[in-house]
Design an enzyme around this catalytic site. Structure first.
Site, PDB file in Angstrom:
ATOM      1  N   ARG A 126      45.523   4.071 -12.222  1.00 38.94           N
ATOM      2  CA  ARG A 126      46.720   3.786 -12.949  1.00 38.94           C
ATOM      3  C   ARG A 126      47.434   5.059 -13.217  1.00 38.94           C
ATOM      4  NH1 ARG A 126      46.546  -0.620 -11.223  1.00 38.94           N
ATOM      5  NH2 ARG A 126      46.941  -2.432 -12.343  1.00 38.94           N
TER       6      ARG A 126
ATOM      7  N   HIS B 128      51.942   2.360  -4.200  1.00 38.10           N
ATOM      8  CA  HIS B 128      50.941   1.374  -4.716  1.00 38.10           C
ATOM      9  C   HIS B 128      50.228   0.274  -3.791  1.00 38.10           C
ATOM     10  CE1 HIS B 128      49.973  -0.759  -8.840  1.00 38.10           C
ATOM     11  NE2 HIS B 128      49.059  -1.144  -8.062  1.00 38.10           N
TER      12      HIS B 128
HETATM   13  C1  GLV Z   1      46.572  -3.646  -8.691  1.00 34.81           C
HETATM   14  O1  GLV Z   1      46.935  -2.526  -9.145  1.00 34.81           O
HETATM   15  C2  GLV Z   1      45.500  -4.599  -9.466  1.00 34.81           C
HETATM   16  O2  GLV Z   1      45.356  -4.201 -10.908  1.00 34.81           O
HETATM   17  O3  GLV Z   1      44.869  -5.281  -8.788  1.00 34.81           O
END
Ligand code: GLV
Length: 312
Positions: free
Chosen positions: A227, A275
């Site tokens: 994150r 991401h």
């Molecule tokens: C993606 O970022 C997740 O948390 O699955």
């Protein structure tokens, strides 16, 4: 007949719409699926399949919900929602785990082998640089949940000496496992390459600050598919500018999409990926959702329940 609310965007139903009803029927469960933002008789909804990009913020009308089944591994968008009183399960999807392992192994090997140097080599640039072997490059993973353990297992299988750190002590075969503040110092001191796979909680926000970056060996590589806010962005940029960190490969950010004027985009020492390190794969995730609904209906304990106090 149970009622299942799919709380997300229309695309989520595109992904799960064919798979989920069939898989539930296979498990002997008949279900009605609802997609409206606020369905009729919300108190009769039994399960909420919840996408973190859903605009549902008030769970209080869903008084009969037996569980909220998160579509993401990370639950930081929902875990602090005080209107949510039903049990919350995070996604542990074999497809998501496999994708994360592949991405982390690829980006680790990119740096370990110096692949960029060879790809960018020009005709007369005959400057042989034979890479180290994996066993000569100690690396550290912060976070020993399902993803951290799977990535650590794959990397130690390739021969890397892997240290894993977690807040609460864990024991994972093939890895040196550390915990606590002293353990973190030790885990960072030896990390020629550091992978962040911690959940985002108040305790992990900006865990990687300037003091902790300074503990890494000079020239360390950072890989963050966890994150964005695990990192203090300014501290990272400062450590990249002095060369203390040689390169950062970042998949997640404090703000996503990463704003076009963010210095990470232009920094030569940063690789930005949007991401994509991994994602929930409907084909495999559907089995996890169905198993939790089956358990809910049978009165059995749900899988992958989130501890609301620790936040993951
Ligand atoms: C993606 O970022 C997740 O948390 O699955």
């Amino acid at each position: 007949m149970i009622r299942v609310l799919i709380s997300g965007q229309p695309e989520d139903w595109d992904d799960f719409g064919d798979l989920l009803p069939a898989a539930l029927l296979d498990a002997g469960i008949e279900a009605e699926f609802i997609q409206e933002r606020m369905p009729r008789s919300p108190e009769t909804i039994d399960y909420i399949v919840y996408a973190p990009w859903s605009d549902m913020k008030d769970f209080s009308p869903f008084k009969g919900a037996k569980a909220v089944l998160n579509l993401w591994a990370g639950v930081e968008n929902v875990v602090t929602n005080e209107t949510l009183t039903a049990p919350l399960a995070r996604m542990v999807d074999p497809g998501l785990t496999a994708g994360m392992v592949e991405w982390c192994v690829a980006h680790t090997l990119r740096h370990h082998l110096g692949i960029d140097r060879d790809i960018c080599r020009r005709d007369a640039d005959w400057d042989p640089c034979v890479p180290l072997l994996a066993h000569e490059r100690p690396l550290t993973i912060l976070g020993l949940g399902v993803l951290g353990r799977a990535v650590g297992g794959a990397l130690s299988g390739l021969g890397f000496p892997v240290t894993g750190w977690s807040r609460s002590g864990k024991d994972v075969p093939g890895m040196t496992c550390l915990s606590g503040e002293n353990g973190l110092v030790e885990a960072l001191r030896t990390a020629e390459l550091l992978i962040l796979l911690l959940p985002l909680t108040p305790a992990t926000e900006e865990l990687m600050n300037s003091e902790r970056f300074a503990l890494l060996p000079k020239g360390a590589i950072l890989i963050n598919p966890g994150r964005g806010p695990l990192i203090d962005d300014d501290a990272l940029l400062a450590a990249l500018d002095t060369g203390h960190i040689a390169h950062a490969t970042l998949d997640v950010f404090r703000e996503e999409p990463l704003p076009s004027d963010h210095p990470f985009w232009a920094h030569p020492g940063v690789t930005v990926t949007p991401h994509i390190a991994s994602a929930t794969r409907p084909e495999t995730a559907v089995g996890v959702i169905v198993e939790n609904i089956r358990r809910g209906e049978a009165g059995e304990p749900l899988l992958h329940l989130v501890d609301r106090r620790s936040g993951y």
